[in-house]
Structures are given as C-alpha cells and as structure tokens.
Design a protein around this motif. Structure first.
Motif, PDB file in Angstrom:
ATOM      1  N   TYR A 196      21.173 -71.249 -32.777  1.00  0.00           N
ATOM      2  CA  TYR A 196      20.093 -70.349 -32.387  1.00  0.00           C
ATOM      3  C   TYR A 196      19.994 -70.348 -30.865  1.00  0.00           C
ATOM      4  CZ  TYR A 196      18.596 -70.290 -37.261  1.00  0.00           C
ATOM      5  OH  TYR A 196      18.547 -70.128 -38.622  1.00  0.00           O
ATOM      6  N   LEU A 197      19.817 -69.169 -30.304  1.00  0.00           N
ATOM      7  CA  LEU A 197      19.735 -69.028 -28.854  1.00  0.00           C
ATOM      8  C   LEU A 197      18.347 -68.570 -28.436  1.00  0.00           C
ATOM      9  CD1 LEU A 197      23.152 -67.267 -28.132  1.00  0.00           C
ATOM     10  CD2 LEU A 197      22.600 -69.689 -27.866  1.00  0.00           C
ATOM     11  N   ALA A 198      17.856 -69.156 -27.363  1.00  0.00           N
ATOM     12  CA  ALA A 198      16.618 -68.717 -26.723  1.00  0.00           C
ATOM     13  C   ALA A 198      16.964 -68.359 -25.283  1.00  0.00           C
ATOM     14  CB  ALA A 198      15.572 -69.828 -26.764  1.00  0.00           C
ATOM     15  N   TYR A 199      16.004 -67.824 -24.559  1.00  0.00           N
ATOM     16  CA  TYR A 199      16.268 -67.539 -23.158  1.00  0.00           C
ATOM     17  C   TYR A 199      15.123 -68.055 -22.292  1.00  0.00           C
ATOM     18  CZ  TYR A 199      13.419 -63.354 -24.112  1.00  0.00           C
ATOM     19  OH  TYR A 199      12.420 -62.491 -24.492  1.00  0.00           O
ATOM     20  N   HIS A 232      15.455 -63.715 -39.789  1.00  0.00           N
ATOM     21  CA  HIS A 232      15.526 -64.064 -38.370  1.00  0.00           C
ATOM     22  C   HIS A 232      15.380 -65.567 -38.144  1.00  0.00           C
ATOM     23  CE1 HIS A 232      15.304 -63.562 -34.119  1.00  0.00           C
ATOM     24  NE2 HIS A 232      14.021 -63.823 -34.011  1.00  0.00           N
ATOM     25  N   VAL A 233      14.726 -66.277 -39.074  1.00  0.00           N
ATOM     26  CA  VAL A 233      14.465 -67.706 -38.868  1.00  0.00           C
ATOM     27  C   VAL A 233      15.106 -68.586 -39.938  1.00  0.00           C
ATOM     28  CG1 VAL A 233      12.282 -67.230 -37.701  1.00  0.00           C
ATOM     29  CG2 VAL A 233      12.278 -67.650 -40.162  1.00  0.00           C
ATOM     30  N   LEU A 234      15.872 -68.002 -40.854  1.00  0.00           N
ATOM     31  CA  LEU A 234      16.441 -68.775 -41.948  1.00  0.00           C
ATOM     32  C   LEU A 234      17.898 -69.137 -41.679  1.00  0.00           C
ATOM     33  CD1 LEU A 234      14.856 -66.861 -44.953  1.00  0.00           C
ATOM     34  CD2 LEU A 234      14.253 -69.146 -44.130  1.00  0.00           C
ATOM     35  N   GLN A 250      20.428 -67.959 -21.259  1.00  0.00           N
ATOM     36  CA  GLN A 250      20.429 -68.344 -22.662  1.00  0.00           C
ATOM     37  C   GLN A 250      20.553 -69.858 -22.825  1.00  0.00           C
ATOM     38  OE1 GLN A 250      23.351 -66.022 -24.863  1.00  0.00           O
ATOM     39  NE2 GLN A 250      21.710 -64.662 -25.507  1.00  0.00           N
ATOM     40  N   ILE A 251      19.799 -70.370 -23.788  1.00  0.00           N
ATOM     41  CA  ILE A 251      19.778 -71.803 -24.071  1.00  0.00           C
ATOM     42  C   ILE A 251      19.988 -71.993 -25.565  1.00  0.00           C
ATOM     43  CG2 ILE A 251      18.423 -73.931 -23.933  1.00  0.00           C
ATOM     44  CD1 ILE A 251      16.701 -72.524 -21.806  1.00  0.00           C
ATOM     45  N   GLU A 252      20.892 -72.877 -25.929  1.00  0.00           N
ATOM     46  CA  GLU A 252      21.086 -73.168 -27.341  1.00  0.00           C
ATOM     47  C   GLU A 252      20.007 -74.129 -27.817  1.00  0.00           C
ATOM     48  OE1 GLU A 252      24.377 -74.987 -30.481  1.00  0.00           O
ATOM     49  OE2 GLU A 252      24.943 -74.638 -28.384  1.00  0.00           O
ATOM     50  N   HIS A 286       9.505 -72.677 -20.201  1.00  0.00           N
ATOM     51  CA  HIS A 286       9.064 -71.343 -20.571  1.00  0.00           C
ATOM     52  C   HIS A 286      10.231 -70.656 -21.284  1.00  0.00           C
ATOM     53  CE1 HIS A 286       5.832 -72.336 -17.856  1.00  0.00           C
ATOM     54  NE2 HIS A 286       5.194 -71.233 -18.229  1.00  0.00           N
ATOM     55  N   VAL A 287      10.345 -70.957 -22.566  1.00  0.00           N
ATOM     56  CA  VAL A 287      11.485 -70.508 -23.359  1.00  0.00           C
ATOM     57  C   VAL A 287      10.995 -69.573 -24.458  1.00  0.00           C
ATOM     58  CG1 VAL A 287      13.307 -71.242 -24.930  1.00  0.00           C
ATOM     59  CG2 VAL A 287      12.815 -72.585 -22.890  1.00  0.00           C
TER      60      VAL A 287
END
Length: 762
Positions: A341-344, A152-154, A352-354, A447-448
């Motif tokens: 990688y996407l966050a929200y 998930h993080v690699l 969604q934020i790259e 707040h991501v």
C-alpha cells in the motif's frame, strides 16, 4: 503442454470425517475475559475467548477479505454459511427473511424486504489459526461505491459467480474494481444445485470476458438436483458435506466415473500454474513428484502475484463447498504484510511512501466508510501502520485537526464489540469523531495521506419536496447525513426552479434513500420525475473577440479578451483546460485568474440547459484593460459572455449517459425484447442462447430506460429480468437534443411564473 506429475492418491481407503471448528459449540473453551464487553447482545462468550487467542497471533495469520458478486449470485447466503461454519452465529437464516429473521449481514429492514444487500456489512471470524475480517458488499450496480471503498482497503477477495448465469455485467464491474486496487482474488461458482448450472461455462466466461488466467481446483460431483459434493484436485479426494447443515466434511475416494476427468483437470491446473510460477515450472520440467504442499505454495505465490485465480465451486444454499473455500482464504489470499500500500507525504511534494504494517510504527489510518447510529457517527477504519488506541489523540491530515479517540469497536453486522486498540493490518471502527469518508489519520508525527479511492459520478437526479414546511429541518438533516455516508449521493439546489435535487447511480439507489427518509425521519417526501445527468459539449470550435464596456457614472466596467475555444478529444485525458497566451502585460496578470474563473463558471452551468460542460479548451490570446474601469468582476463577466457566444458558434451538443443493459428472457420472447429496445433507441451488441434462455446485450440511453422493468414484465409474461450499469456519455441526436432543450426552457418558464406569483402574493 507439460507432462502431468504423478497424481497423489491416498493409500488408505478409510472414510475421513472432519467437523468444522465452530467457536460457540466448542465446550472445552475457558470462560471469557471481562476486558471485552459487547455493546449489544449476540456474541458468544466462548467465541470471544477463542477469537482472542487467535488475535494474539502474528499478522501473517490475518486476512482482510471482501465478498463481491453480481446481484443474486448468492453472495450474502455464502457469507451466512461462513459465519455459521466458523462459529460466529448459531443458526442459518434466509436472505429474504422468510423465517422472520433474515441473513445476519443484511441488518437493514429494507435489505431483508428486498432480498438485496444495500450497504456493506463487516464482521470478523476465526478459522483454524487465522483471524479473518470480512466485508460483504452489495451486488447491485447502483451501490457500486460500497464495493469500491471496501476493495480499496482489503487485501484479498472472493469473487462469487452464479453457476447458471456465469459472468454477468456487475461481475465485469467488480473485476475492474479489483484490478484498480490490485486485489488478489479467488473465485467461487455458486448455485450448482440450480437447473442449468454449469461451472465450466463460468470458467470459460472468466477467461473470454475478463481475460483471467483461471483454473478449477475442484470438479463437481453431480450438478443441479444431483449436486452433492466436489472433488479436490490437489488432494485427489472426493469431498462430501453431511449433517443437517453440511457441517460434517467427509473425504472419500473419487467415484470411478470421475477419475478420468479429475486427472485431466488436475493436469490442466498444473500446466497453467507452471506457466506463471517458475518454481513449479522447474519441478515439472525435472519431473519431480509434486506434493500437496508444492501445489498449495505455487497457487499462493501466483494468486498474490495476481497472475492466477483458482476456481472453487459448490452451493452455499445447499451447504456444499463452503469449508474448502474458507480453507482457500487462509491458504491462498495474502496477509497484510504481503500486500503493498502506498501513501504520499503531504509536506514533501507528494513523495510516495510504502506503508509497512508495523504495529510499533507511527500511526497511519484511513477512514473508508461512515454510518450513523444511535451512538453517533461510526467511522470504519483500516490501520495501515502503527496502533490506534482508545483515548489517544489522532491528527486528521485533510483538515489539519486533532481529535480524541474515545471509543473503538469491532463490527459484526449490526452488532459491535468494544476493543481497546486496533493494530496495523486490522479493520475496526471509531465512535464519535467528525470526519468524512476518504480522510487519513496519523499520530501527528507525519503528514501522510493514503491514496484516494475512485468515486463514480452520478447519472440520474430526482427533484424532492416535503408536504409539511415544518419538516424542512429534518429533511436537511437526512440529506446531510446521507451525502456524508455515500459520496455518490449528491444534493444540490436547482437555481431556476428552487427545487432540491438528489443525484445518484440509478433509480433504485435514489428510491432506497427516499424510502429511508420516510422510515428513519418520518418525512412525507414527494418525488418528481427522474432527471438525466446530461453534459454539454462542442463538436467544433470558434474564435472570440469580446469587449465588455459599461458606463453608468463613476467607475464603469471594462474588459477586452481575445481567444478561442475548441473541443478536447477524449483520449487527451481531460475534460477542461484553460490556456493563457497573453503577451506581456496586455492584460494584467492579476486579471488572468478572473478570466479563468469566468470560464470555470460556464463549465459548471452550460449555455444549453444549465448542465456541466465537458471537453472544452479555452485559450486566451490577447486583450486589453482600462486603468480605472477594469476589475476582477469585469474580466470574469467578460469571459462568461465571450464563452457563451463562442460556445453557441461551435456546434454545441448534449452528451447523455448510455447504459450497458443485459436482458435475460426465454427464447420465445426474444423478438418482443428486441422491439422494446428499438423503441428506446437501443443498440443491440450481442444475443447469446443459453439453454432455453437468450441473453441480449445492448446499449441504451438512460433517459429511455425509466420504467423498463414494467414493460419487460409485460412482454415476457413476467419471465424476463435485466440489469444495467453506466457505460459512457454519448452525443444526443439533434432532434432529441432540441426536444430536451425545449423541455428545459418550458420548465424554466414555469419556474419563473411560480416565482412571479409568489412575489405578488408577498
């Protein structure tokens, strides 16, 4: 097919010897800086200085990789050789610790005793101008969550295959995990020194079973006991690995007997690459001469785009083929700036934020693994943006809590090194913060949250008790710690028997935790029979028109609901649904949530054996209420009663976990194996002959797989082995279902009897 571009043969016939750049043995390095002090011994001061020089490079020199494989494919042995050739360790040791030391990355006693990886282990190395974070993951399916949270993080991965067995069950699981997180990978076919080794079988399996566009970038120089090197199809050179531990990389001309095969395989490589890379396609169509750099660049583009996988080969145990593989990590796998990688945004409706890995940006970090050690909780963390610094305050987005970072470290298996900061694109660890796996941290400006990882559901449970009542507190502490560290390890109380139940991914998974309780907490644990994670469902549907009416003086209870329950088909993508179709205010909107809560209560504890219910839709059409006697409690109770009655009228059924089982035995024992599977309600899907062995692929209910290892040893004279992983839940046959229900009722009756005796004694 495309025509082959002119091959690249070096004009010089001179023998080239290249020694690996090993840090601790580089005597020309200066003394270390005093700003970095390890917590534990074991780090070469020369290496720390060398690593620090590389760490000062740009993010494009970073690689964050995982090493994943089916169990016993030689993954940890490969990691041990990588550590040695990069200068991270001074000696090579065996996985099973035959020399009393054991492989560096297997730092638990249980890992060294059993010869398997149980927990992911992290380290960091330097190779030429690259800084590489490595996570060595378990190969056994019971510990698959370790692979899940690492991938998930690699940014990239090495998929290791056994050169004898090729693609196996856990290989397919790891492939699904890599696809889930869009992880580019390269393949290493290991164990080419073993009897029956065949890298082309592995390549065919990758294509046919995993549908991977894969081509070899090397061919072996000899196999089995004659394996002594590889031919590089890009350089068109033979590569040998000499010296006591293969640390002298020698380049020579290709042996004449292999020249034709090398040309053919090189042409196949170029053709496959040209089909997925437009730049190379144009060069081939224009019949331009392809340089080494052209091919390296094409492979890199195709790997990062996840449309091509290069296959390397060798024998880690025999010290062959490892250095070119490390080169491939640098050349072909992406840096942090080449992955998306996407966050929200929690406060902007999940927008969604790259996550661009800018060390100067606002902090976003993700906790993906927890450990407890002598210094407290160690939280493994990946920084996706910004810089995490010692003594800074960070904001836990999930729990809306501000915490101080008092200590940061890098990990090298069981050893740690203090650092002052971890920048975007890097992996490290935080000491002393209280958090859970999967939580995100920021500097408070945003707040991501990072996207969550997939957590598989447990399939097996065990009842555990302790012999001494005074150990109850220690047991609670152990269970709390383990469930925080491992999201697939669950703990609950059986309301009927009062027993503590632990649940996990398989027998070995729970066996390891029970053994850790005994060793790490000195607990005298008594283990009950394994329990299967059944699910309850319906095969039909039924209407309900139920009234709850009780009057006992004063305010009573009244609720009236009308509706239906029906089966949800699996392709609808949900396991439960509550539908409200009540017209007007026949039932006050305030009571509708209470009806839904009653439905959810019954979905958690089903009417048949008290297991969760799945694939049921509850539709509320109408009803009535009383001005005085109706309440939230009344409607919740009414919904539970209505659900139970309708459920029993809807062709109720049990779902049981079914496992995908692969059994490998000598051919003379095939009939014996098929007989054991038939006895255990197994369904054989395929049987493949591989030399003198046969591989049987079957689906077998988990309830019938307990103690199978003992039976397999018996019917195969100890020559058979098997692996299994969760496949799906399927309907239990009616006769078997009645037996399970009867066992459940008997256990409940015994529990009631014990409770009654206990009350009488008091």
């Amino acid at each position: 097919m495309f025509s082959l571009a002119p091959s690249l043969f070096a004009s010089s016939a001179l023998r080239r010897v290249q020694r690996a750049p090993v840090g601790p043995r580089m005597t020309a390095l200066a003394s270390p800086s005093s700003s970095s002090t390890p917590i534990f011994s074991g780090f070469s001061s020369q290496f720390r200085h060398y690593a620090k020089k590389v760490k000062g490079t740009d993010l494009d020199a970073y690689r964050n990789i995982g090493i994943s494989a089916h169990i016993d494919s030689g993954k940890t042995t490969l990691t041990e050789r990588i550590l040695y050739y990069t200068g991270k360790i001074d000696e090579v040791h065996d996985v099973r610790g035959k020399d009393g030391v054991g492989a560096k990355m297997d730092n638990m006693d249980l890992e060294r005793e059993k010869g398997i990886t149980i927990k992911s282990a992290a380290t960091f190395v330097t190779w030429k101008q690259n800084f590489i974070n490595i996570i060595d993951t378990p190969g056994h399916v019971d510990f698959t969550v370790e692979v899940e949270r690492s991938l998930h993080v690699l940014d990239g991965a090495i998929l290791v295959l056994c050169g004898v067995s090729g693609v196996q069950s856990q290989t397919m699981t790891v492939d699904r995990q890599m696809r889930r997180y869009n992880v580019p990978r390269i393949v290493f076919v290991n164990k080419l020194d073993r009897l029956g080794a065949d890298p082309w079988k592995a390549l065919r399996g990758l294509r046919s079973k995993l549908n991977i566009n894969v081509e070899a970038v090397q061919i072996p120089i000899g196999l089995q006991s004659n394996h002594n090197g590889v031919v590089d199809l890009i350089k068109m050179k033979a590569i040998y690995f000499e010296g006591k531990v293969g640390d002298e990389v020698v380049e020579e001309e290709i042996p004449s007997r292999l020249e034709l095969q090398a040309k053919e395989k090189r042409e196949e490589l170029i053709n496959s690459l040209a089909e997925v890379d437009e730049t190379l396609m144009e060069m081939v169509m224009e019949e331009k001469e392809l340089t080494e750099d052209d091919l390296h660049a094409a492979i890199r583009r195709a790997v990062i785009a996840r449309v091509f996988v290069p296959l390397f080969m060798g024998s880690a145990y025999k010290n062959k083929g490892v250095q070119p593989l490390i080169d491939a990590v640098s050349k072909y796998l992406p840096s942090p700036i080449e992955r998306q990688y996407l966050a929200y945004d929690v406060k902007d409706e999940g927008k969604q934020i790259e996550m661009k890995p800018d060390p100067k940006g606002s902090l976003v970090a993700y906790a993906f693994k927890l450990e407890e050690n002598a210094h407290g909780q160690l939280t493994w963390i990946r920084v996706f943006r910004g810089t995490l610094k010692k003594n800074m305050f960070i904001h836990n987005v999930q729990v809306n809590q501000k915490v101080k970072v008092t200590r940061l470290a890098r990990m090298h298996a069981g050893e740690l090194e203090d650092v002052n900061e971890i920048k975007a694109g890097d992996i490290g660890a935080i000491f002393g913060i209280d958090c859970a796996s999967g939580e995100s941290f920021t500097d408070g400006e945003q707040h991501v949250q990072m996207n969550s990882m997939h957590i598989p559901e447990p399939v097996i449970s065990l009842a555990i008790t302790i012999k001494a009542a005074q150990q109850a507190q220690a047991l609670g502490k152990a269970l709390k710690r383990f469930s925080r560290e491992d999201p697939t390890f669950r703990v609950e109380k059986d309301n009927e028997t009062g027993e503590t139940l632990i649940s996990g991914m398989g027998e070995l998974h729970l066996e390891i935790y029970v053994e850790r309780m005994r060793r790490e907490y000195d607990l005298a644990v008594v283990v009950g029979r394994p329990r299967v994670a059944y699910r309850e469902t319906i095969l039909g549907g039924a209407d309900f028109n139920h009234i709850l009416k009780k009057q006992t003086g004063g305010a009573g209870q009244f609720a009236h609901i009308i509706g239906s329950i029906e089966k949800i088909e699996e392709d609808e993508g949900m396991v439960r649904e509550f539908v409200n179709r009540v017209p007007g205010n026949n039932i006050s909107p305030n009571y509708i949530p209470s009806v839904e809560k009653g439905f959810v209560d019954m979905m958690e504890t089903g009417p048949l054996i008290g297991h969760p219910v799945e694939f049921v839709r509850f539709t509320l059409d109408d009803g009535a209420q009383h001005e005085v006697d109706s309440s939230d409690f009344s409607f919740r109770t009414c919904a539970k009663q209505a659900f139970t009655k309708a459920f029993m009228e809807s062709s109720p059924a049990l779902l049981e976990p079914v496992m995908s089982v692969d059994i490998e035995v000598p051919m003379e024992f095939q009939a014996n194996v098929l007989s054991t599977l038939n006895k255990r309600r197994g369904h054989v899907n395929n049987a493949t002959i591989e030399g003198s062995m046969v591989v049987v692929e079957a689906e077998v209910p988990l309830a019938n797989m307990f103690s199978y290892s003992s039976e397999l040893r018996s019917v195969s004279e100890g020559k058979g082995e098997f692996t299994m992983e969760y496949l799906t839940h399927k309907v239990v046959p009616p006769d078997r279902m009645q037996s399970v229900i009867a066992d459940h009722k008997a256990a409940a009756a015994r529990a009631d009897e014990r409770a009654s005796l206990s009350r009488k004694k008091k």
